[in-house]
Design a protein around this motif. Structure first.
Motif, PDB file in Angstrom:
ATOM      1  N   ASP A   1       0.779  -1.157  -0.018  1.00 19.80           N
ATOM      2  CA  ASP A   1      -0.034   0.031   0.221  1.00 19.80           C
ATOM      3  C   ASP A   1       0.847   1.316  -0.055  1.00 19.80           C
ATOM      4  O   ASP A   1       0.140   2.375   0.160  1.00 19.80           O
ATOM      5  CB  ASP A   1      -0.675  -0.157   1.200  1.00 19.80           C
ATOM      6  CG  ASP A   1       0.076  -0.118   2.358  1.00 19.80           C
ATOM      7  OD1 ASP A   1       0.916  -0.529   2.436  1.00 19.80           O
ATOM      8  OD2 ASP A   1      -0.684   0.141   3.696  1.00 19.80           O
ATOM      9  N   ARG A   2       2.178   1.060  -0.194  1.00 23.54           N
ATOM     10  CA  ARG A   2       3.079   2.315  -0.212  1.00 23.54           C
ATOM     11  C   ARG A   2       3.901   2.651  -1.437  1.00 23.54           C
ATOM     12  O   ARG A   2       4.728   3.256  -1.382  1.00 23.54           O
ATOM     13  CB  ARG A   2       4.060   2.047   1.007  1.00 23.54           C
ATOM     14  CG  ARG A   2       3.550   1.970   2.349  1.00 23.54           C
ATOM     15  CD  ARG A   2       3.050   3.079   2.724  1.00 23.54           C
ATOM     16  NE  ARG A   2       3.245   3.538   4.234  1.00 23.54           N
ATOM     17  CZ  ARG A   2       2.981   4.571   4.799  1.00 23.54           C
ATOM     18  NH1 ARG A   2       2.364   5.517   4.045  1.00 23.54           N
ATOM     19  NH2 ARG A   2       3.366   4.811   5.968  1.00 23.54           N
ATOM     20  N   LEU A   3       3.241   1.785  -2.471  1.00 19.37           N
ATOM     21  CA  LEU A   3       4.167   1.885  -3.901  1.00 19.37           C
ATOM     22  C   LEU A   3       4.352   3.342  -4.382  1.00 19.37           C
ATOM     23  O   LEU A   3       5.171   3.713  -4.791  1.00 19.37           O
ATOM     24  CB  LEU A   3       3.257   1.227  -4.931  1.00 19.37           C
ATOM     25  CG  LEU A   3       3.089  -0.528  -4.566  1.00 19.37           C
ATOM     26  CD1 LEU A   3       2.427  -1.204  -5.785  1.00 19.37           C
ATOM     27  CD2 LEU A   3       4.071  -1.032  -4.113  1.00 19.37           C
ATOM     28  N   ARG A   4       3.303   4.245  -4.179  1.00 19.54           N
ATOM     29  CA  ARG A   4       3.411   5.403  -4.759  1.00 19.54           C
ATOM     30  C   ARG A   4       3.729   6.691  -3.844  1.00 19.54           C
ATOM     31  O   ARG A   4       3.669   7.764  -3.936  1.00 19.54           O
ATOM     32  CB  ARG A   4       1.988   6.064  -5.316  1.00 19.54           C
ATOM     33  CG  ARG A   4       1.310   5.147  -6.389  1.00 19.54           C
ATOM     34  CD  ARG A   4       2.363   5.104  -7.605  1.00 19.54           C
ATOM     35  NE  ARG A   4       1.864   3.783  -8.463  1.00 19.54           N
ATOM     36  CZ  ARG A   4       2.415   3.542  -9.441  1.00 19.54           C
ATOM     37  NH1 ARG A   4       3.606   4.383  -9.765  1.00 19.54           N
ATOM     38  NH2 ARG A   4       1.922   2.325 -10.290  1.00 19.54           N
ATOM     39  N   HIS A   5       4.295   6.210  -2.553  1.00 18.38           N
ATOM     40  CA  HIS A   5       4.714   7.069  -1.682  1.00 18.38           C
ATOM     41  C   HIS A   5       6.233   7.538  -1.864  1.00 18.38           C
ATOM     42  O   HIS A   5       7.137   6.638  -2.387  1.00 18.38           O
ATOM     43  CB  HIS A   5       4.461   6.448  -0.200  1.00 18.38           C
ATOM     44  CG  HIS A   5       3.099   6.484   0.178  1.00 18.38           C
ATOM     45  ND1 HIS A   5       2.077   5.515  -0.290  1.00 18.38           N
ATOM     46  CD2 HIS A   5       2.452   7.063   1.253  1.00 18.38           C
ATOM     47  CE1 HIS A   5       1.025   5.971   0.413  1.00 18.38           C
ATOM     48  NE2 HIS A   5       1.231   6.813   1.308  1.00 18.38           N
ATOM     49  N   ARG A   6       6.521   8.636  -1.403  1.00 21.79           N
ATOM     50  CA  ARG A   6       8.016   8.952  -1.581  1.00 21.79           C
ATOM     51  C   ARG A   6       8.595   8.586  -0.197  1.00 21.79           C
ATOM     52  O   ARG A   6       8.060   8.345   0.685  1.00 21.79           O
ATOM     53  CB  ARG A   6       8.106  10.569  -1.528  1.00 21.79           C
ATOM     54  CG  ARG A   6       7.302  11.203  -2.919  1.00 21.79           C
ATOM     55  CD  ARG A   6       8.507  11.082  -3.893  1.00 21.79           C
ATOM     56  NE  ARG A   6       8.006  11.641  -4.979  1.00 21.79           N
ATOM     57  CZ  ARG A   6       7.886  12.959  -5.662  1.00 21.79           C
ATOM     58  NH1 ARG A   6       8.473  13.945  -4.681  1.00 21.79           N
ATOM     59  NH2 ARG A   6       7.504  13.430  -6.932  1.00 21.79           N
ATOM     60  N   PRO A   7      10.077   8.404  -0.368  1.00 22.08           N
ATOM     61  CA  PRO A   7      10.842   8.136   0.874  1.00 22.08           C
ATOM     62  C   PRO A   7      10.506   9.001   2.026  1.00 22.08           C
ATOM     63  O   PRO A   7      10.788   8.396   3.303  1.00 22.08           O
ATOM     64  CB  PRO A   7      12.260   8.116   0.540  1.00 22.08           C
ATOM     65  CG  PRO A   7      12.333   7.651  -0.933  1.00 22.08           C
ATOM     66  CD  PRO A   7      10.856   8.509  -1.750  1.00 22.08           C
ATOM     67  N   SER A   8      10.215  10.125   1.886  1.00 21.02           N
ATOM     68  CA  SER A   8      10.307  11.177   3.114  1.00 21.02           C
ATOM     69  C   SER A   8       8.673  10.652   3.685  1.00 21.02           C
ATOM     70  O   SER A   8       8.417  11.335   4.671  1.00 21.02           O
ATOM     71  CB  SER A   8      10.083  12.609   2.532  1.00 21.02           C
ATOM     72  OG  SER A   8       8.908  12.674   1.449  1.00 21.02           O
ATOM     73  N   GLN A   9       7.896  10.039   3.196  1.00 20.78           N
ATOM     74  CA  GLN A   9       6.539   9.791   3.480  1.00 20.78           C
ATOM     75  C   GLN A   9       6.740   8.144   4.381  1.00 20.78           C
ATOM     76  O   GLN A   9       5.593   7.714   4.790  1.00 20.78           O
ATOM     77  CB  GLN A   9       5.337   9.632   2.527  1.00 20.78           C
ATOM     78  CG  GLN A   9       5.117  10.978   1.884  1.00 20.78           C
ATOM     79  CD  GLN A   9       4.562  11.028   0.697  1.00 20.78           C
ATOM     80  OE1 GLN A   9       4.632  10.214  -0.349  1.00 20.78           O
ATOM     81  NE2 GLN A   9       3.459  11.637   0.637  1.00 20.78           N
TER      82      GLN A   9
END
Lengths: 221, 383
Positions: free
Chosen positions: A132-140
C-alpha cells in the motif's frame, strides 16, 4: 564458493599519512550461507563490504565473484556483474528522494526495467509489506519501510549475493528483526547474505559469524 | 527507469535550484537578445549622428598653396572633374574613403555682397555597401542659399536670383549654422562650372574616411598613402576633430558590447557552474547508489548534462521572450528616429535555442566530470 577474497588489503592516503582500513583479509561465502561480520565502528567492515562488492579496488588481494576476478574485469563489465549478481543494502537506505517506492526499486532494473521488472518489484514490495506504499515518497515512509524498500531494490535483479552494511543501524529491534527475517528468507531461497554490523540481532540468523578488529578478521573462536 | 524521467523528476523535486539556473541563463539571453534586436536601430542612429557631423576629408589639388587655402577656405587650383570618377572606379577606394562629392568653390559678388559659390556633384558611394548619400543634392537650375545669403539678399524659397547674368530659382534657404556655410550659395556642379567659366573642373572632393581608426593609430598616413596611389595629383586633408569624434562614436558601442558580452557570459557560466556543483554535492549519495546499482559513468554524466541542457533550453525560451519584449517595448523610445528597424529577430532566437543549452552544458562540464569520477565507495561511506 559464490564470493571469496584472499589476502585483501586496502590503504587510504590521508594528510596524516597512510591508513590501513583492512589488512590481509580472506574469507569465502558459500552459496546459501548467511554470514555476519561483527566489529566495532571504524574497524573496516564497510571497506571490506565495498571491496567485496566491486566498488572499492583493494590495494592488495583478489575478489572472486562466481570464479571471476572482479578487479581484473573492465569497469563496464564489473558494473554489469555488480548490477546483475550483487545487491546492496545500506544503513542510510540511500533511496532517491524524488522517486516513489516503486520507482526506487525499479531504478535497479536495466534499461527502465520493463514489464517483468515492474511485476517483480510489485511482488517484492507486497511481500515486504509495502503493497500500500508503492506511490509514496521516501520522506513519507518510516525508517523500517525505507529499509524494506532498499531491500526490495537490492533483490529486484535476483542477485546471487546481498551485501548489507549495518542494515538495521537506524531501526528499532522489531523492524531490525523483520529486515533480517527477509534476508534469511532470501538465503533460504538459495541466495547468499553477508551482513556487516556492530549489533547483535544478526547473530540469530547467521550460520557463520566473523569478528573484525583494526582491519583484520580475527581467528574463529 | 529512463534517464529523461529521472532528470525531469529531479528537476521537479529541486525546482528552486533549477529555476535559479534558468534565471541566470534567461537574464543573459535576455540582455543579448534585447541588445542585438535593437542593434540595427542603434547602428542606423549612429550613422545618422556621424552623418550629421559632416565630411571630414578634403581632397584638393596637390599644388594648392595651403596658406591661401586656409585663408580663402578653398583651393585656388583645380582638378579635372574625372578625378572623382577615377577615384570611385578603383576597387580599393571605398576601403579608405566614402561618400565622394566633387565640388567647385569660388568667391562671387552678388548685389555688392561677397559669398562663396559652391557647386555640388551628386554623392558617389560604394556600390557594394548601398549607403544613403550624405548631404544634399542641388537640382540644375536651382540654388540653395546659406542663412546669411538669404538674409543679405532678402530672398526666400521660390524667389529668383541672378548669378553672372544667369537666373536661378531658390529651392531652399538653409538654417543658420554659425559657420562659413551661412555665406554659401549651393548650385549643381555644372551650373557652378558655367557661372565660373571653369567647365569640367573641380577644386575639391569632399569625403569621409571609413577606416575608423583613432588618432593614435595614425589614419592620415594610411589615407595619404592610399590617395598617393590612386590620385597622385591630389592631396588629402583630414579634419581631425570630426574624424576622431566619428571613430570614437562608432567604437564606443562596439567596445561597450565587447566588454559586456564576455563579462555576462563569464558570470552566467560561473552561476550555472556553481549551481551544477551544488547539485552534484547534494546528490553524492544518489550518484553512489546509481553506481552501486551498476549504472555506468555515461548514465551518470547524462543525468547531469541533460539537466544542464534543459536549464539552457528553458533559459533560452524565457530569455528570448523577455529580451524581445524589452527590445520591442523600450527600443522605440531609445531609438526614436530608427525605431522601424526594431523587429522580432527570429534567426537570433533560433540561435539562442541552439547555443544556450550547449553553453549551459559546457558550464556544467566540470561538475559533471566530478560526478562521473566521484568514488561511489567514498560517497556511500560518508554517512
Amino acid at each position: 564458493m559464490i564470493l571469496s577474497c584472499s589476502q585483501l588489503s586496502r590503504k587510504f592516503r590521508t594528510r596524516q599519512g597512510s591508513v590501513t582500513a583492512i589488512e590481509d583479509v580472506s574469507l569465502a561465502l558459500a552459496k546459501g550461507s548467511f554470514t555476519c561480520v561483527r566489529g566495532p565502528s571504524g574497524c573496516g567492515k564497510t571497506t571490506l563490504l565495498l571491496a567485496l562488492g566491486g566498488m572499492l579496488r583493494p590495494s592488495n588481494g583478489r575478489v572472486l565473484l562466481e570464479e571471476a576476478d572482479l578487479y581484473a574485469l573492465s569497469p563496464a563489465e564489473r558494473s554489469r556483474r555488480r548490477a546483475g549478481r550483487i545487491g546492496f543494502v545500506f544503513q542510510m537506505f540511500h533511496l532517491v528522494p524524488y522517486l516513489n517506492v516503486l520507482e526506487n526499486v525499479l531504478l535497479a532494473g536495466a534499461n527502465g526495467g520493463g514489464e517483468d521488472a515492474l511485476a517483480r518489484a510489485t511482488t517484492l514490495l507486497r511481500e515486504l509489506g509495502l503493497g500500500d506504499r508503492l506511490r509514496h515518497r521516501p520522506s513519507q515512509l518510516s525508517a523500517g519501510e525505507r529499509q524494506r524498500t532498499a531491500l526490495a531494490r537490492a533483490l529486484l535483479n535476483r542477485p546471487a549475493v546481498v551485501l548489507a552494511d549495518e542494515p538495521t543501524g537506524n531501526l528499532d529491534p522489531d523492524n531490525a528483526r523483520e529486515v533480517f527475517g527477509h534476508l534469511d528468507r532470501f538465503r533460504r531461497d538459495g541466495g547468499t547474505v553477508l551482513v556487516v554490523t556492530h549489533g547483535d540481532t544478526a547473530r540469530e540468523f547467521a550460520d557463520q559469524e566473523l569478528h573484525m578488529d583494526k582491519g583484520r578478521l580475527l581467528p574463529k573462536t | 527507469m529512463r534517464t529523461m524521467t529521472l532528470i525531469l523528476r529531479e528537476i521537479a523535486h529541486r525546482r528552486w535550484g533549477f529555476l535559479l539556473g534558468v534565471g541566470g541563463v534567461a537574464a543573459t539571453v535576455a540582455v543579448f537578445v534585447a541588445f542585438l534586436t535593437t542593434s540595427e536601430a542603434a547602428r542606423r542612429e549612429t550613422v545618422r549622428v556621424m552623418r550629421d557631423m559632416g565630411f571630414n576629408l578634403r581632397i584638393i589639388p596637390r599644388d594648392t598653396d595651403l596658406d591661401r587655402f586656409w585663408v580663402d577656405g578653398f583651393s585656388d587650383r583645380t582638378l579635372p572633374e574625372d578625378a572623382v570618377r577615377r577615384l570611385a572606379e578603383n576597387d580599393r577606394t571605398f576601403m579608405s574613403y566614402n561618400h565622394l562629392v566633387a565640388t567647385l568653390q569660388r568667391r562671387v559678388k552678388v548685389q555688392g555682397h561677397d559669398f562663396v559659390l559652391t557647386g555640388l556633384a551628386p554623392t558617389i558611394t560604394s556600390p557594394s555597401k548601398r549607403k544613403q548619400p550624405m548631404g544634399f543634392t542641388v537640382e540644375p537650375g536651382t540654388v540653395q542659399l546659406g542663412y546669411q545669403v538669404a538674409e543679405s539678399l532678402g530672398l526666400k524659397r521660390g524667389d529668383a536670383v541672378g548669378l553672372e547674368g544667369r537666373t536661378y530659382q531658390v529651392a531652399r534657404c538653409l538654417v543658420e549654422t554659425g559657420t562659413e556655410e551661412d555665406i554659401r550659395i549651393y548650385a549643381a556642379l555644372p551650373d557652378a562650372q558655367d557661372i565660373l567659366a571653369l567647365p569640367g573642373r573641380i577644386n575639391e572632393i569632399k569625403a569621409i574616411d571609413c577606416l575608423c581608426l583613432t588618432a593614435d593609430e595614425d589614419p592620415l598616413s594610411a589615407l595619404r598613402a592610399e590617395l598617393g596611389n590612386l590620385l597622385p595629383e591630389a592631396r588629402v586633408i583630414q579634419m581631425r576633430a570630426i574624424a576622431d569624434a566619428r571613430a570614437r562614436q562608432r567604437q564606443t558601442a562596439d567596445r561597450y558590447f565587447g566588454f559586456l558580452a564576455p563579462v555576462l557570459l563569464l558570470a552566467c557560466a560561473v552561476w550555472v557552474g556553481v549551481l551544477a556543483m551544488l547539485n552534484v554535492r547534494e546528490r553524492r549519495s544518489e550518484i553512489g547508489v546509481l553506481r552501486a546499482l551498476g549504472k555506468g559513468a555515461g548514465r551518470v554524466g547524462t543525468l547531469f548534462l541533460g539537466r544542464a541542457f534543459l536549464v539552457g533550453f528553458a533559459g533560452a525560451v524565457f530569455g528570448g521572450a523577455i529580451g524581445t519584449a524589452l527590445a520591442l517595448h523600450f527600443g522605440p523610445h531609445i531609438f526614436q528616429v530608427t525605431a522601424k528597424a526594431i523587429a522580432v529577430d527570429y534567426p537570433l532566437l533560433g540561435w539562442c535555442l541552439l547555443v544556450a543549452p550547449l553553453f549551459a552544458a559546457l558550464a556544467s562540464l566540470i561538475p559533471t566530470a566530478l560526478a562521473v569520477v566521484l568514488d561511489p565507495a567514498e560517497s556511500l561511506r560518508d554517512d
